[in-house]
Design an enzyme around this catalytic site. Structure first.
Site, PDB file in Angstrom:
ATOM      1  N   SER A 237       0.863  -1.190   0.000  1.00 56.16           N
ATOM      2  CA  SER A 237       0.000   0.000   0.000  1.00 56.16           C
ATOM      3  C   SER A 237       0.891   1.229   0.000  1.00 56.16           C
ATOM      4  CB  SER A 237      -0.856  -0.006   1.269  1.00 56.16           C
ATOM      5  OG  SER A 237      -1.549   1.221   1.419  1.00 56.16           O
TER       6      SER A 237
ATOM      7  N   TYR B 162      -2.094  -0.586  10.641  1.00 53.28           N
ATOM      8  CA  TYR B 162      -2.193  -0.945   9.215  1.00 53.28           C
ATOM      9  C   TYR B 162      -0.872  -0.624   8.519  1.00 53.28           C
ATOM     10  CZ  TYR B 162      -3.991  -1.063   4.411  1.00 53.28           C
ATOM     11  OH  TYR B 162      -4.189  -1.347   3.086  1.00 53.28           O
TER      12      TYR B 162
HETATM   13  P1  NDP Z   1     -11.494  -5.692  -0.158  1.00 54.84           P
HETATM   14  O1  NDP Z   1     -12.030  -5.606   1.237  1.00 54.84           O
HETATM   15  O2  NDP Z   1     -12.420  -5.434  -1.276  1.00 54.84           O
HETATM   16  O3  NDP Z   1     -10.795  -7.093  -0.379  1.00 54.84           O
HETATM   17  C1  NDP Z   1     -10.079  -7.742   0.648  1.00 54.84           C
HETATM   18  C2  NDP Z   1      -9.985  -9.201   0.312  1.00 54.84           C
HETATM   19  O4  NDP Z   1      -9.226  -9.841   1.350  1.00 54.84           O
HETATM   20  C3  NDP Z   1     -11.342  -9.866   0.254  1.00 54.84           C
HETATM   21  O5  NDP Z   1     -11.406 -10.683  -0.877  1.00 54.84           O
HETATM   22  C4  NDP Z   1     -11.380 -10.720   1.516  1.00 54.84           C
HETATM   23  O6  NDP Z   1     -12.069 -11.942   1.250  1.00 54.84           O
HETATM   24  C5  NDP Z   1      -9.912 -11.019   1.716  1.00 54.84           C
HETATM   25  N1  NDP Z   1      -9.594 -11.422   3.077  1.00 54.84           N
HETATM   26  C6  NDP Z   1      -9.744 -10.737   4.225  1.00 54.84           C
HETATM   27  N2  NDP Z   1      -9.399 -11.501   5.273  1.00 54.84           N
HETATM   28  C7  NDP Z   1      -9.021 -12.709   4.760  1.00 54.84           C
HETATM   29  C8  NDP Z   1      -8.549 -13.904   5.319  1.00 54.84           C
HETATM   30  N3  NDP Z   1      -8.409 -14.050   6.650  1.00 54.84           N
HETATM   31  N4  NDP Z   1      -8.266 -14.924   4.495  1.00 54.84           N
HETATM   32  C9  NDP Z   1      -8.407 -14.803   3.174  1.00 54.84           C
HETATM   33  N5  NDP Z   1      -8.842 -13.701   2.568  1.00 54.84           N
HETATM   34  C10 NDP Z   1      -9.148 -12.658   3.369  1.00 54.84           C
HETATM   35  O7  NDP Z   1     -10.263  -4.665  -0.176  1.00 54.84           O
HETATM   36  P2  NDP Z   1      -9.132  -4.355  -1.287  1.00 54.84           P
HETATM   37  O8  NDP Z   1      -9.406  -5.031  -2.540  1.00 54.84           O
HETATM   38  O9  NDP Z   1      -8.951  -2.903  -1.268  1.00 54.84           O
HETATM   39  O10 NDP Z   1      -7.860  -4.995  -0.567  1.00 54.84           O
HETATM   40  C11 NDP Z   1      -6.958  -5.864  -1.213  1.00 54.84           C
HETATM   41  C12 NDP Z   1      -5.550  -5.528  -0.767  1.00 54.84           C
HETATM   42  O11 NDP Z   1      -5.206  -4.240  -1.245  1.00 54.84           O
HETATM   43  C13 NDP Z   1      -5.353  -5.492   0.749  1.00 54.84           C
HETATM   44  O12 NDP Z   1      -4.126  -6.096   1.092  1.00 54.84           O
HETATM   45  C14 NDP Z   1      -5.307  -4.000   1.041  1.00 54.84           C
HETATM   46  O13 NDP Z   1      -4.595  -3.722   2.218  1.00 54.84           O
HETATM   47  C15 NDP Z   1      -4.618  -3.494  -0.201  1.00 54.84           C
HETATM   48  N6  NDP Z   1      -4.776  -2.077  -0.479  1.00 54.84           N
HETATM   49  C16 NDP Z   1      -5.999  -1.525  -0.752  1.00 54.84           C
HETATM   50  C17 NDP Z   1      -6.127  -0.171  -0.983  1.00 54.84           C
HETATM   51  C18 NDP Z   1      -7.442   0.482  -1.233  1.00 54.84           C
HETATM   52  O14 NDP Z   1      -7.501   1.731  -1.231  1.00 54.84           O
HETATM   53  N7  NDP Z   1      -8.513  -0.259  -1.476  1.00 54.84           N
HETATM   54  C19 NDP Z   1      -4.941   0.709  -0.994  1.00 54.84           C
HETATM   55  C20 NDP Z   1      -3.718   0.020  -0.712  1.00 54.84           C
HETATM   56  C21 NDP Z   1      -3.641  -1.311  -0.484  1.00 54.84           C
HETATM   57  P3  NDP Z   1     -13.001 -12.742   2.296  1.00 54.84           P
HETATM   58  O15 NDP Z   1     -13.585 -11.734   3.238  1.00 54.84           O
HETATM   59  O16 NDP Z   1     -14.001 -13.392   1.407  1.00 54.84           O
HETATM   60  O17 NDP Z   1     -12.076 -13.729   2.947  1.00 54.84           O
END
Ligand code: NDP
Length: 247
Positions: free
Chosen positions: A145, A158
């Site tokens: 990030s 975070y």
């Molecule tokens: P979302 O919340 O849309 O997606 C997060 C994903 O992580 C979901 O598919 C969720 O699936 C999964 N997840 C959460 N906990 C678990 C777990 N214990 N095991 C397996 N899967 C898990 O957010 P983003 O798409 O934004 O996030 C994706 C990545 O991008 C993250 O690492 C985030 O920190 C990073 N990021 C996002 C930014 C943003 O502005 N959106 C900016 C910078 C980085 P499920 O709940 O079905 O398990």
């Protein structure tokens, strides 16, 4: 579009593929002709995406995955290795961001961020690295990030997890000359990230900023696709993708 050269068709695992950046990355890489294995806890969501992509003749499958469960991540990878003989690319994308000031003492959410964002990435690495080293080939893409580049209030833990992911990615790269390592640092990106936990004020501010300037998740998927598409002797180590207006 499917690739006609089988040598450029990779076996790709994407964690956290049930929404946001992970889902967009799975869609993008499948459309580029790779075989994509989607993992997350919400298998109902994965099933919908996989059905849609298969109807478009793309090569995808899914399985339940909780990245906090080390044995579960290992079993997940083992199943892919048994089914396909190799994992070419692991995209460690799963993450959570319950924003809150430290003074709110959301200690359980501190643990959750460490478990998912940091331990989850390590579990992924542990599950694929031995087979990659055996084949002297592989690519690990860690979604960090812009929070790995600067610290902001309410994001201390975070940011700590994302700084850690960036640090361990650099160590992984230095230790393994055969393995490609890419860190992708997205800025504000539209997804479900601000929907769980944190304080209403902190999450509301992040949500408002994302709604105002957030990139589509496909912008990050394309960055991942770019890194993967390079020749095997070209390792794109770090990509930072921000909305143009983000400070
Ligand atoms: P979302 O919340 O849309 O997606 C997060 C994903 O992580 C979901 O598919 C969720 O699936 C999964 N997840 C959460 N906990 C678990 C777990 N214990 N095991 C397996 N899967 C898990 O957010 P983003 O798409 O934004 O996030 C994706 C990545 O991008 C993250 O690492 C985030 O920190 C990073 N990021 C996002 C930014 C943003 O502005 N959106 C900016 C910078 C980085 P499920 O709940 O079905 O398990």
């Amino acid at each position: 579009m499917n690739m006609d050269s089988s040598s450029s068709r990779k076996i790709v695992v994407v964690t956290g593929a049930s929404s946001g950046i992970g889902e967009a990355t799975a869609r993008h890489l499948a459309a580029a002709g790779h075989h994509v294995v989607l993992g997350a806890r919400r298998t109902d969501r994965l099933a919908v995406v996989v059905k849609e992509l298969r109807e478009a003749s793309l090569s995808v499958e899914f399985a339940e995955l909780d990245v906090t469960d080390r044995q579960g991540v290992s079993r997940f990878a083992q199943t892919v290795l048994e089914g396909h003989g190799r994992i070419d690319v692991l995209v460690n994308n799963a993450g959570v961001m319950p924003l809150a000031p430290l003074s709110a003492l959301h200690v359980d959410e501190w643990d959750q961020m460490i478990d998912v964002n940091l331990r989850g990435v390590l579990h992924g690495i542990a599950a694929v690295l031995p087979s990659m080293l055996e084949r002297s080939s592989g690519h690990i893409v860690n979604i960090a990030s812009t929070a790995a580049l600067r610290v902001d209030p309410t994001a201390s833990v975070y940011c700590a997890t994302k700084y850690a992911v960036r640090a361990l990615s650099e160590g992984l790269r230095q230790e393994n000359g055969d393995i490609r390592v890419t860190v992708v640092c997205p800025g504000f990106t539209r997804s479900e990230l601000t929907e769980q936990g944190g304080t209403a004020e902190a999450q509301g501010a992040a949500r408002a900023a994302t709604e105002q300037i957030g990139l589509p998740a496909s912008a990050i998927a394309q960055a991942v696709g770019y890194a993967i598409a390079q020749p095997s002797d070209v390792d794109v180590n770090e990509i930072v993708v921000r909305p143009t207006v983000q400070r």
